[in-house]
Motif scaffolding. Sequence first.
Motif, PDB file in Angstrom:
ATOM      1  N   ALA A 201      -5.703  -4.922  -2.997  1.00 53.25           N
ATOM      2  CA  ALA A 201      -5.854  -6.376  -3.020  1.00 53.25           C
ATOM      3  C   ALA A 201      -6.964  -6.861  -2.101  1.00 53.25           C
ATOM      4  O   ALA A 201      -7.292  -8.065  -2.121  1.00 53.25           O
ATOM      5  N   GLN A 202      -7.547  -5.983  -1.304  1.00 57.03           N
ATOM      6  CA  GLN A 202      -8.622  -6.374  -0.383  1.00 57.03           C
ATOM      7  C   GLN A 202      -9.856  -6.755  -1.194  1.00 57.03           C
ATOM      8  O   GLN A 202     -10.388  -5.947  -1.958  1.00 57.03           O
ATOM      9  N   PRO A 203     -10.366  -7.981  -1.041  1.00 57.68           N
ATOM     10  CA  PRO A 203     -11.522  -8.398  -1.863  1.00 57.68           C
ATOM     11  C   PRO A 203     -12.835  -7.757  -1.452  1.00 57.68           C
ATOM     12  O   PRO A 203     -13.728  -7.585  -2.282  1.00 57.68           O
ATOM     13  N   ASP A 204     -12.981  -7.384  -0.178  1.00 57.12           N
ATOM     14  CA  ASP A 204     -14.229  -6.806   0.309  1.00 57.12           C
ATOM     15  C   ASP A 204     -14.258  -5.326  -0.059  1.00 57.12           C
ATOM     16  O   ASP A 204     -13.553  -4.495   0.539  1.00 57.12           O
ATOM     17  N   ILE A 205     -15.062  -4.961  -1.056  1.00 53.23           N
ATOM     18  CA  ILE A 205     -15.073  -3.587  -1.542  1.00 53.23           C
ATOM     19  C   ILE A 205     -15.669  -2.631  -0.521  1.00 53.23           C
ATOM     20  O   ILE A 205     -15.255  -1.472  -0.405  1.00 53.23           O
ATOM     21  N   GLU A 206     -16.638  -3.099   0.261  1.00 55.12           N
ATOM     22  CA  GLU A 206     -17.235  -2.231   1.281  1.00 55.12           C
ATOM     23  C   GLU A 206     -16.240  -1.954   2.399  1.00 55.12           C
ATOM     24  O   GLU A 206     -16.194  -0.841   2.939  1.00 55.12           O
ATOM     25  N   LEU A 207     -15.417  -2.938   2.722  1.00 57.60           N
ATOM     26  CA  LEU A 207     -14.383  -2.726   3.725  1.00 57.60           C
ATOM     27  C   LEU A 207     -13.331  -1.740   3.221  1.00 57.60           C
ATOM     28  O   LEU A 207     -12.851  -0.882   3.977  1.00 57.60           O
ATOM     29  N   GLY A 238      -0.146   7.333  -0.491  1.00 60.30           N
ATOM     30  CA  GLY A 238       0.092   6.158  -1.313  1.00 60.30           C
ATOM     31  C   GLY A 238      -1.129   5.270  -1.439  1.00 60.30           C
ATOM     32  O   GLY A 238      -1.434   4.758  -2.532  1.00 60.30           O
ATOM     33  N   LEU A 239      -1.863   5.063  -0.350  1.00 58.66           N
ATOM     34  CA  LEU A 239      -3.064   4.224  -0.409  1.00 58.66           C
ATOM     35  C   LEU A 239      -4.142   4.859  -1.289  1.00 58.66           C
ATOM     36  O   LEU A 239      -4.805   4.169  -2.070  1.00 58.66           O
ATOM     37  N   ILE A 240      -4.296   6.165  -1.168  1.00 56.39           N
ATOM     38  CA  ILE A 240      -5.315   6.849  -1.982  1.00 56.39           C
ATOM     39  C   ILE A 240      -4.955   6.772  -3.460  1.00 56.39           C
ATOM     40  O   ILE A 240      -5.802   6.504  -4.324  1.00 56.39           O
ATOM     41  N   LEU A 241      -3.687   7.028  -3.781  1.00 57.66           N
ATOM     42  CA  LEU A 241      -3.269   7.007  -5.184  1.00 57.66           C
ATOM     43  C   LEU A 241      -3.390   5.609  -5.781  1.00 57.66           C
ATOM     44  O   LEU A 241      -3.805   5.443  -6.937  1.00 57.66           O
ATOM     45  N   LYS A 242      -3.041   4.578  -5.011  1.00 55.38           N
ATOM     46  CA  LYS A 242      -3.191   3.207  -5.509  1.00 55.38           C
ATOM     47  C   LYS A 242      -4.652   2.880  -5.785  1.00 55.38           C
ATOM     48  O   LYS A 242      -4.972   2.183  -6.758  1.00 55.38           O
ATOM     49  N   THR A 243      -5.531   3.376  -4.944  1.00 55.38           N
ATOM     50  CA  THR A 243      -6.955   3.128  -5.159  1.00 55.38           C
ATOM     51  C   THR A 243      -7.437   3.780  -6.443  1.00 55.38           C
ATOM     52  O   THR A 243      -8.205   3.190  -7.216  1.00 55.38           O
ATOM     53  N   LEU A 244      -6.995   5.020  -6.696  1.00 52.93           N
ATOM     54  CA  LEU A 244      -7.412   5.711  -7.915  1.00 52.93           C
ATOM     55  C   LEU A 244      -6.838   5.052  -9.170  1.00 52.93           C
ATOM     56  O   LEU A 244      -7.408   5.187 -10.254  1.00 52.93           O
ATOM     57  N   GLN A 245      -5.712   4.350  -9.038  1.00 52.18           N
ATOM     58  CA  GLN A 245      -5.103   3.682 -10.176  1.00 52.18           C
ATOM     59  C   GLN A 245      -5.589   2.251 -10.370  1.00 52.18           C
ATOM     60  O   GLN A 245      -5.319   1.648 -11.396  1.00 52.18           O
ATOM     61  N   SER A 246      -6.291   1.722  -9.383  1.00 50.03           N
ATOM     62  CA  SER A 246      -6.663   0.304  -9.436  1.00 50.03           C
ATOM     63  C   SER A 246      -7.871   0.097 -10.331  1.00 50.03           C
ATOM     64  O   SER A 246      -8.731   0.980 -10.456  1.00 50.03           O
ATOM     65  N   PRO A 247      -7.965  -1.081 -10.978  1.00 51.14           N
ATOM     66  CA  PRO A 247      -9.127  -1.356 -11.835  1.00 51.14           C
ATOM     67  C   PRO A 247     -10.342  -1.775 -11.027  1.00 51.14           C
ATOM     68  O   PRO A 247     -10.241  -2.106  -9.842  1.00 51.14           O
ATOM     69  N   LYS A 248     -11.461  -1.739 -11.656  1.00 52.72           N
ATOM     70  CA  LYS A 248     -12.691  -2.211 -11.016  1.00 52.72           C
ATOM     71  C   LYS A 248     -12.714  -3.735 -11.031  1.00 52.72           C
ATOM     72  O   LYS A 248     -12.554  -4.350 -12.080  1.00 52.72           O
ATOM     73  N   PRO A 249     -12.886  -4.346  -9.873  1.00 54.77           N
ATOM     74  CA  PRO A 249     -12.997  -5.806  -9.859  1.00 54.77           C
ATOM     75  C   PRO A 249     -14.186  -6.263 -10.696  1.00 54.77           C
ATOM     76  O   PRO A 249     -15.210  -5.571 -10.772  1.00 54.77           O
ATOM     77  N   PRO A 250     -14.083  -7.410 -11.330  1.00 52.40           N
ATOM     78  CA  PRO A 250     -15.165  -7.826 -12.239  1.00 52.40           C
ATOM     79  C   PRO A 250     -16.484  -8.116 -11.553  1.00 52.40           C
ATOM     80  O   PRO A 250     -17.549  -8.009 -12.166  1.00 52.40           O
ATOM     81  N   ASP A 254     -20.982  -1.120 -10.650  1.00 49.39           N
ATOM     82  CA  ASP A 254     -20.431   0.198 -10.977  1.00 49.39           C
ATOM     83  C   ASP A 254     -20.745   1.236  -9.905  1.00 49.39           C
ATOM     84  O   ASP A 254     -19.917   2.088  -9.587  1.00 49.39           O
ATOM     85  N   ILE A 255     -21.950   1.174  -9.346  1.00 48.92           N
ATOM     86  CA  ILE A 255     -22.332   2.156  -8.326  1.00 48.92           C
ATOM     87  C   ILE A 255     -21.457   2.011  -7.088  1.00 48.92           C
ATOM     88  O   ILE A 255     -21.005   3.003  -6.501  1.00 48.92           O
ATOM     89  N   VAL A 256     -21.194   0.774  -6.692  1.00 51.57           N
ATOM     90  CA  VAL A 256     -20.358   0.538  -5.514  1.00 51.57           C
ATOM     91  C   VAL A 256     -18.940   1.032  -5.763  1.00 51.57           C
ATOM     92  O   VAL A 256     -18.311   1.653  -4.896  1.00 51.57           O
ATOM     93  N   PHE A 257     -18.437   0.786  -6.966  1.00 48.44           N
ATOM     94  CA  PHE A 257     -17.089   1.252  -7.275  1.00 48.44           C
ATOM     95  C   PHE A 257     -17.031   2.777  -7.350  1.00 48.44           C
ATOM     96  O   PHE A 257     -16.010   3.385  -7.016  1.00 48.44           O
ATOM     97  N   CYS A 258     -18.112   3.406  -7.764  1.00 46.66           N
ATOM     98  CA  CYS A 258     -18.163   4.866  -7.759  1.00 46.66           C
ATOM     99  C   CYS A 258     -18.052   5.412  -6.340  1.00 46.66           C
ATOM    100  O   CYS A 258     -17.376   6.429  -6.107  1.00 46.66           O
ATOM    101  N   THR A 259     -18.710   4.775  -5.385  1.00 43.21           N
ATOM    102  CA  THR A 259     -18.599   5.229  -3.995  1.00 43.21           C
ATOM    103  C   THR A 259     -17.178   5.054  -3.474  1.00 43.21           C
ATOM    104  O   THR A 259     -16.701   5.882  -2.681  1.00 43.21           O
TER     105      THR A 259
END
Length: 875
Positions: A201-207, A238-250, A254-259
């Motif tokens: 739920a954190q909006p800052d993807i870099e954070l 749990g945090l890692i698995l939730k991240t892998l299951q989460s969708p890409k924010p609109p 794509d490159i940032v989400f890949c990192t």
Amino acid sequence: MAGRVTLFDPSTSFHQGPNTEGLQSTLLPKPQRFIPLKEQREFEASAQAHSQFNRCLSKLRALRLSDSSSSLRTELNLLFDQLISENHCSNSHEDVNSQVVCEILLQASHLVPLNQEHLTIKLCQLIHQLLNQLQIIVDEHTLDVLVSYCLRALHSCSSWTHPEVLLALSSLVYGNGSKCQKHLSDLLGASGFLVSFGDPAQPDIELRRSALHCIANLCLSIPGQPYLEEPYKGICYGLILKTLQSPKPPDVEDIVFCTLLQSALKGMQYFLNCGKWKAVTYQDLGTLLAVLKVLYPAPLPQYETIPSPKPEPSQDSTPQKKSAGSQQNKKRKSRGKGKKVGAEGCGEDFNVGGADECSQPHGPQSTSETSKQTITSWKRGSSDSEFSDLEGGVQSKLRLYQARVRQSALQSFLAVVKSVEKRILYGYWSSFIPDAPGIGSPPSLTLLTIALKDPSPKVRAGSLQVMSALLEGSRQFLSTAEDTGAPRQAFTPFSASLAASVREMHRCLLLTLLAETSCQTLTQVLKCLAHLVANVPYNRLRPGLLSPLWKQIRPYVRHRDVTVRVSSLTLFGALVSAQAPLPEVHLLLQQPVSQSNLGTPGICTPQEASQSWRSPGPGIKTPPNAPQTWRRTACRGEETPEGVSEGPCWLLQLCMSLVTQPREETHSDSDAGGSSSALLEPSPVRLEALQVLAHLVKGYFSLAQTSLLELGQVSASCLTEQDPSIQLHGTKLLEELGTGIIQQYRPDANSTQSSNRVPVSQVVHFWSEILAGPLISALQNEQHATLQTSACDTLSSILPQAFSQLPGKNQVLCITILLGLTYSENALVKAASVRALGVYILFPCLRESDAGLSPEHATLLLLIAPLPPDRFMSL
């Protein structure tokens, strides 16, 4: 006086006066050691780096918080800028004292107040750069002080500084997760920083990415240190698995989400490497495998896991679909001819289903469906057709990052295979290994699909590594495969399904072998095939699986890359040792190979047609009067000329030439670290060829016995070399030769073995030559106990009928050396010598005579005599 020359006698002694030392230095200057220019420059650069760190430390020690704030800020800015601008990855910084670096960071943390956010950011950047580039793991005191500083910075500094602070924190906790016990509640507690920053739920993807990077480093454990304890270990998972299951924010690129995905997958690898998988409540294997299966082909559009709603066909899309279909048909035709399949096959448009199969054996279905919908929602937007040609650079970068995500997902899958018991993983076998080709329908998403279709050679190699790990040790599981009986119409038994899966693996891996151009990936293909061949029960399957494979791997023995040559020989070794003797392999070994056949599509691959650098070895020739009429043999897909008599085994002749004959070119592309002699093959190739010879002699001795004396000469030449590994494998080959002869003379031998026995006279000649050679020196080589042990086992493999006909001096020599080795200080050598004596005492010729032994040695033999033979083998 002018023109007069005085000659000094070197033996003349001078009076030791006060000026004698200066006179000697004038007459005989001391030579200085020559230092190469490159080495001198590296030494000067290293000394300069040391002095720079010491100067910075001295300046930091001289600064005080009581100084003027502006002057202190200026000095710190200059020092930090100077250290950050340096490239600490160079060789000149390899010997930098870690204690000095830790002291610099400690002193700087005392001087930088948290209200100076720009200085705080520079200090965090300096921590991250120094620890990463110098590869330093800080001590406990420095860890405690700097982690506390970073936590205070996260409390009091602005949000724009948090990503940099988290990067510094990740460098500090790298490999120190178990040492951060007093800070774990602030990091991973209910309201911890990493929990809140790493939440989907954190909006800052870099954070989020920085927090996940920190979590990954917390999960990493250095060998010999304890792992991260519960419950924090489960929180990280749990945090890692939730991240892998989460969708890409609109609104995220794509490159940032890949990192972000890369950081999460790296954390999953570190977590899985912490130990064996435990069936706890928060760890569900089915859910994890479902997520990885959806991720590892991502985000290639041809690997889509769920079909998207079909849009209205436009004018531009119709010709594209037609062209894609025509290209696919052409490629299928070319594969049918056995020609090379290029990497452009990755552009084929096919829809892969079956990602939800992974969750059927175990794990909730809803989790799998959620992961598919969330992950693929951002993959569909990455099609190349939506971008113009001007954005090719951006698309190339995106494809690179996407390939890294797929590679990281496969590495996580490999960590799963290594940490989970194989009997549990076999429940998911059908989700990753196909059991039938996708004829008339899109192929299912499997590891073989990735090995065939992915454009990245590293990703293809990763899928092959996972498959090799799955196949390793799978003999018991695959032993149930069977398809020799008539097919059943009512239902398909599990044994038939498993046999179909084995056949599909052979087919796809053979296509991968034909299509692969990368040497590293080609090596993985050959290794995967070796694992497959070593575990498949071919005696329960219809013949014909090994013949196409046998044809295609021949030219790889002549490949320019050393690792490819070694891997191809490893595969040959697996083929000749799999349930030996197999009738199919026996026929393949008997077939002659002509140089003209090596250019046909079934014999030479396209990769080798233009770069074959070694001509066929001796013995690989077609008989001059061989008829041209061909007949189909019992094994499908293999042909042999009618009327050809059984001649020398071509594989045996090839391996002997690789061991003893010089190669025709003095170098190849990757011969570094090879044989001591520049004229011979590299040591890995020769060792693998010797192992193939040993497997061949053990499983197909009837084909090898025609070259008995030549094989003895090969072993003798190996024993004369300096490399202990070559010597050891030479003795192993001798032992297999002796064992093969003994098996022919056993009372329970079949009629074929009895009729084709090696004559005793030839066996006597063979062992006379061996005992007159370097084997005795190997028995007396006390520096290599393993070689002595193997040589003792070789002496115990002499045929009893031949031993009685050996000259008396040879009999006494064998017994005397073995009796002497019973006094060896090495337990393995002593046990091997006693085993060999136990075999000798059963010989009738020694039971009747003491062979000139001393009384104590004769008594020792009499003490050994009552023991049964099985007791000797257990010694």
